[in-house]
Design a protein around this motif. Structure first.
Motif, PDB file in Angstrom:
ATOM      1  N   ARG A  50      -6.043   2.245  -5.436  1.00 34.98           N
ATOM      2  CA  ARG A  50      -5.013   2.234  -6.468  1.00 34.98           C
ATOM      3  C   ARG A  50      -4.306   0.879  -6.519  1.00 34.98           C
ATOM      4  N   LEU A  51      -4.072   0.304  -5.334  1.00 34.39           N
ATOM      5  CA  LEU A  51      -3.431  -1.004  -5.275  1.00 34.39           C
ATOM      6  C   LEU A  51      -4.317  -2.061  -5.919  1.00 34.39           C
ATOM      7  N   ALA A  64     -11.815   4.833 -15.521  1.00 34.15           N
ATOM      8  CA  ALA A  64     -12.528   4.542 -14.271  1.00 34.15           C
ATOM      9  C   ALA A  64     -13.896   3.953 -14.574  1.00 34.15           C
ATOM     10  N   ALA A  65     -14.194   2.811 -14.006  1.00 33.88           N
ATOM     11  CA  ALA A  65     -15.480   2.170 -14.274  1.00 33.88           C
ATOM     12  C   ALA A  65     -16.559   2.657 -13.313  1.00 33.88           C
ATOM     13  N   SER A  66     -16.156   3.167 -12.136  1.00 37.99           N
ATOM     14  CA  SER A  66     -17.140   3.567 -11.135  1.00 37.99           C
ATOM     15  C   SER A  66     -16.948   5.013 -10.749  1.00 37.99           C
ATOM     16  N   ARG A  67     -17.995   5.588 -10.195  1.00 35.22           N
ATOM     17  CA  ARG A  67     -17.907   6.972  -9.764  1.00 35.22           C
ATOM     18  C   ARG A  67     -16.906   7.144  -8.634  1.00 35.22           C
ATOM     19  N   GLN A  68     -16.762   6.127  -7.767  1.00 44.48           N
ATOM     20  CA  GLN A  68     -15.865   6.244  -6.628  1.00 44.48           C
ATOM     21  C   GLN A  68     -14.425   6.418  -7.073  1.00 44.48           C
ATOM     22  N   ALA A  69     -14.096   5.953  -8.258  1.00 44.10           N
ATOM     23  CA  ALA A  69     -12.731   6.105  -8.765  1.00 44.10           C
ATOM     24  C   ALA A  69     -12.398   7.553  -9.047  1.00 44.10           C
ATOM     25  N   GLN A  70     -13.437   8.436  -9.029  1.00 47.50           N
ATOM     26  CA  GLN A  70     -13.191   9.846  -9.293  1.00 47.50           C
ATOM     27  C   GLN A  70     -13.255  10.681  -8.021  1.00 47.50           C
ATOM     28  N   VAL A  71     -13.196  10.048  -6.866  1.00 52.39           N
ATOM     29  CA  VAL A  71     -13.202  10.784  -5.610  1.00 52.39           C
ATOM     30  C   VAL A  71     -12.053  11.791  -5.597  1.00 52.39           C
ATOM     31  N   GLY A  72     -12.363  13.013  -5.229  1.00 54.05           N
ATOM     32  CA  GLY A  72     -11.330  14.022  -5.084  1.00 54.05           C
ATOM     33  C   GLY A  72     -10.949  14.728  -6.358  1.00 54.05           C
ATOM     34  N   THR A  73     -11.669  14.487  -7.460  1.00 51.88           N
ATOM     35  CA  THR A  73     -11.287  15.159  -8.700  1.00 51.88           C
ATOM     36  C   THR A  73     -12.008  16.478  -8.880  1.00 51.88           C
ATOM     37  N   GLY A  74     -12.807  16.898  -7.889  1.00 54.71           N
ATOM     38  CA  GLY A  74     -13.562  18.127  -8.027  1.00 54.71           C
ATOM     39  C   GLY A  74     -14.974  17.873  -8.526  1.00 54.71           C
ATOM     40  N   ASP A  75     -15.384  16.597  -8.604  1.00 63.10           N
ATOM     41  CA  ASP A  75     -16.735  16.257  -9.012  1.00 63.10           C
ATOM     42  C   ASP A  75     -17.704  16.767  -7.958  1.00 63.10           C
ATOM     43  N   VAL A 107       0.838  -1.205   0.000  1.00 62.07           N
ATOM     44  CA  VAL A 107       0.000   0.000   0.000  1.00 62.07           C
ATOM     45  C   VAL A 107       0.874   1.257   0.000  1.00 62.07           C
ATOM     46  N   ALA A 108       1.930   1.237   0.824  1.00 59.09           N
ATOM     47  CA  ALA A 108       2.811   2.407   0.921  1.00 59.09           C
ATOM     48  C   ALA A 108       3.532   2.699  -0.382  1.00 59.09           C
ATOM     49  N   MET A 109       3.755   1.656  -1.188  1.00 61.26           N
ATOM     50  CA  MET A 109       4.500   1.821  -2.424  1.00 61.26           C
ATOM     51  C   MET A 109       3.622   2.062  -3.642  1.00 61.26           C
ATOM     52  N   VAL A 110       2.302   2.196  -3.433  1.00 58.70           N
ATOM     53  CA  VAL A 110       1.407   2.470  -4.560  1.00 58.70           C
ATOM     54  C   VAL A 110       1.803   3.792  -5.212  1.00 58.70           C
ATOM     55  N   GLU A 111       1.761   3.823  -6.521  1.00 62.98           N
ATOM     56  CA  GLU A 111       2.147   5.033  -7.258  1.00 62.98           C
ATOM     57  C   GLU A 111       1.260   6.205  -6.860  1.00 62.98           C
ATOM     58  N   ARG A 112       1.879   7.333  -6.573  1.00 64.82           N
ATOM     59  CA  ARG A 112       1.140   8.511  -6.139  1.00 64.82           C
ATOM     60  C   ARG A 112       0.478   9.205  -7.321  1.00 64.82           C
ATOM     61  N   ALA A 154      -6.395  11.485   6.513  1.00 65.78           N
ATOM     62  CA  ALA A 154      -5.604  10.256   6.611  1.00 65.78           C
ATOM     63  C   ALA A 154      -6.424   9.045   6.170  1.00 65.78           C
ATOM     64  N   ALA A 155      -7.695   8.987   6.585  1.00 63.51           N
ATOM     65  CA  ALA A 155      -8.552   7.855   6.215  1.00 63.51           C
ATOM     66  C   ALA A 155      -8.807   7.834   4.713  1.00 63.51           C
ATOM     67  N   LEU A 156      -9.009   9.015   4.120  1.00 65.60           N
ATOM     68  CA  LEU A 156      -9.267   9.096   2.685  1.00 65.60           C
ATOM     69  C   LEU A 156      -8.008   8.793   1.878  1.00 65.60           C
ATOM     70  N   GLN A 157      -6.856   9.213   2.376  1.00 68.34           N
ATOM     71  CA  GLN A 157      -5.600   8.885   1.696  1.00 68.34           C
ATOM     72  C   GLN A 157      -5.359   7.384   1.717  1.00 68.34           C
ATOM     73  N   ASP A 158      -5.632   6.743   2.846  1.00 64.31           N
ATOM     74  CA  ASP A 158      -5.455   5.294   2.944  1.00 64.31           C
ATOM     75  C   ASP A 158      -6.409   4.574   1.995  1.00 64.31           C
ATOM     76  N   ASP A 159      -7.664   5.063   1.922  1.00 65.31           N
ATOM     77  CA  ASP A 159      -8.634   4.459   1.010  1.00 65.31           C
ATOM     78  C   ASP A 159      -8.179   4.620  -0.443  1.00 65.31           C
ATOM     79  N   GLU A 160      -7.652   5.781  -0.793  1.00 66.35           N
ATOM     80  CA  GLU A 160      -7.174   6.014  -2.152  1.00 66.35           C
ATOM     81  C   GLU A 160      -6.033   5.051  -2.498  1.00 66.35           C
TER      82      GLU A 160
END
Length: 349
Positions: free
Chosen positions: A342-343, A281-292, A95-100, A332-338
């Motif tokens: 991504r993983l 992205a197949a789902s709306r959740q994949a666009q979390v944080g894009t300004g939607d 998880v820590a090494m997932v591409e940013r 922190a919770a949202l970053q971990d979920d992201e």
């Protein structure tokens, strides 16, 4: 495979430690800043890699002793706990090494607008502006107001990594409370929308001047006679996209134009990102944080002093602290979920 990854992490971390102590790197501001940023990004994974090595050594030692001393309950317990911890750390390292997100290091432009709820929505937009401004200050970022008026707030949050923090605030924020003007004590539901745009450089967004319609007019807002008696306000329309940006807070037409162009670049950049993400992205959740701004992301309930983030189904009760800008737990919770999403995407792709 995990052993190779652990060794790569520790080797790269050692290289970065060496660079940060190298006088040649220290004397070069850009190289030093880049090495410092890479060091900070890799540090969590490096700590996990060290812990992984220790857990592996503990398990190996327990196995050797069991081979010599037979069936010792304490050694078996140590071996089992080491095995479980190794599995846990393996997951945490991946998880820590997932591409940013490549935009995470950017500064941002934030736009807050009242939604449903009339005057109460405008008041709520102001509360969100103060919350995010305090959060930015707490995180060491600087705030640059760009346009504030009529319940709408446009401002820049400047600093390394601002987008990695503020991108999760993009969306519809719903509030449930009794307005000060409500004499019957009835609870009203109001909303405000937040768009978080990574600030784009000139080289990242190519804007053809021929595509722009630029109008100047007299400011109708506060600012003194020199603002209201000259054509200092600027409205820029980008014809291909239909995006319109207006600025009138500054006394200088040139300054207002410069600010409007910054916002226009950010909006065009965000639009391009959204189109790119929609393709993969197949789902709306994949666009979390894009300004939607179409989806409700968070509800603030004043009566029950609780806040719920609907994207990750997280309920928190440090209500007053969050409104004072202490959003660290949510971020922190949202970053971990992201990272975990991504993983999962990387594993399935």
């Amino acid at each position: 495979m995990i052993d190779d990854l652990v060794n790569q992490v520790l080797a790269r971390f050692g290289e970065l430690e060496g660079e940060l102590q190298d006088p040649v790197v220290i004397s070069d501001r850009q190289r030093f800043a880049a090495a410092s940023r890479a060091y900070r990004e890799l540090e969590p994974a490096a700590k996990l890699a060290v812990e992984y090595k220790h857990a592996v050594d503990d398990a190996a030692g327990a196995r050797e002793l069991l081979a010599e001393d037979g069936d010792d309950p304490e050694l078996r317990a140590l071996l089992e706990s080491s095995r479980l911890r190794i599995e846990q750390i393996e997951d945490e390292i991946r998880v820590a090494m997932v591409e940013r997100d490549p935009n995470d290091d950017k500064s941002v432009i934030v736009e807050i607008r009242p939604g449903a709820g009339g005057d109460e929505a405008s008041l709520w937009a102001g509360d969100l502006y103060r919350m995010l401004s305090r959060y930015a200050e707490r995180r060491g970022f600087s705030i640059e107001p760009l346009s504030i008026g009529d319940g709408t707030y446009t401002f820049a949050v400047k600093g390394d990594g601002a987008y990695s923090v503020f991108k999760f605030e993009g969306g519809t924020h719903r509030v449930q409370r009794v307005p000060e003007t409500e004499s019957q004590g009835r609870i009203h539901t109001s909303t405000a929308t937040i768009a978080v745009l990574p600030e784009a450089e000139d080289v990242e967004v190519d804007i053809d001047e021929n595509d722009l319609q630029i109008d100047v007019y007299r400011s109708s807002g506060p600012g003194g006679q020199s603002v209201n008696t000259t054509d200092s306000a600027v409205r820029i329309t980008h014809r291909p996209s239909g995006i319109v940006v207006s600025m009138q807070d500054e006394k200088s037409q040139l300054q207002n134009r410069e600010r409007a162009m910054r916002v226009l670049r950010a909006r065009l950049y965000e639009r391009a990102l959204a189109e790119q993400q929609a393709e993969v992205a197949a789902s709306r959740q994949a666009q979390v944080g894009t300004g939607d701004r179409a989806g409700k992301i968070r509800t603030y309930n004043y009566g029950e002093k609780r806040i719920k983030d609907h994207r990750i189904n997280l309920l928190v009760h440090n209500f007053d602290a969050i409104l004072m800008g202490e959003l660290d737990e949510l971020t922190a919770a949202l970053q971990d979920d992201e990272k975990r999403r991504r993983l999962a995407d990387a594993a399935s792709g």
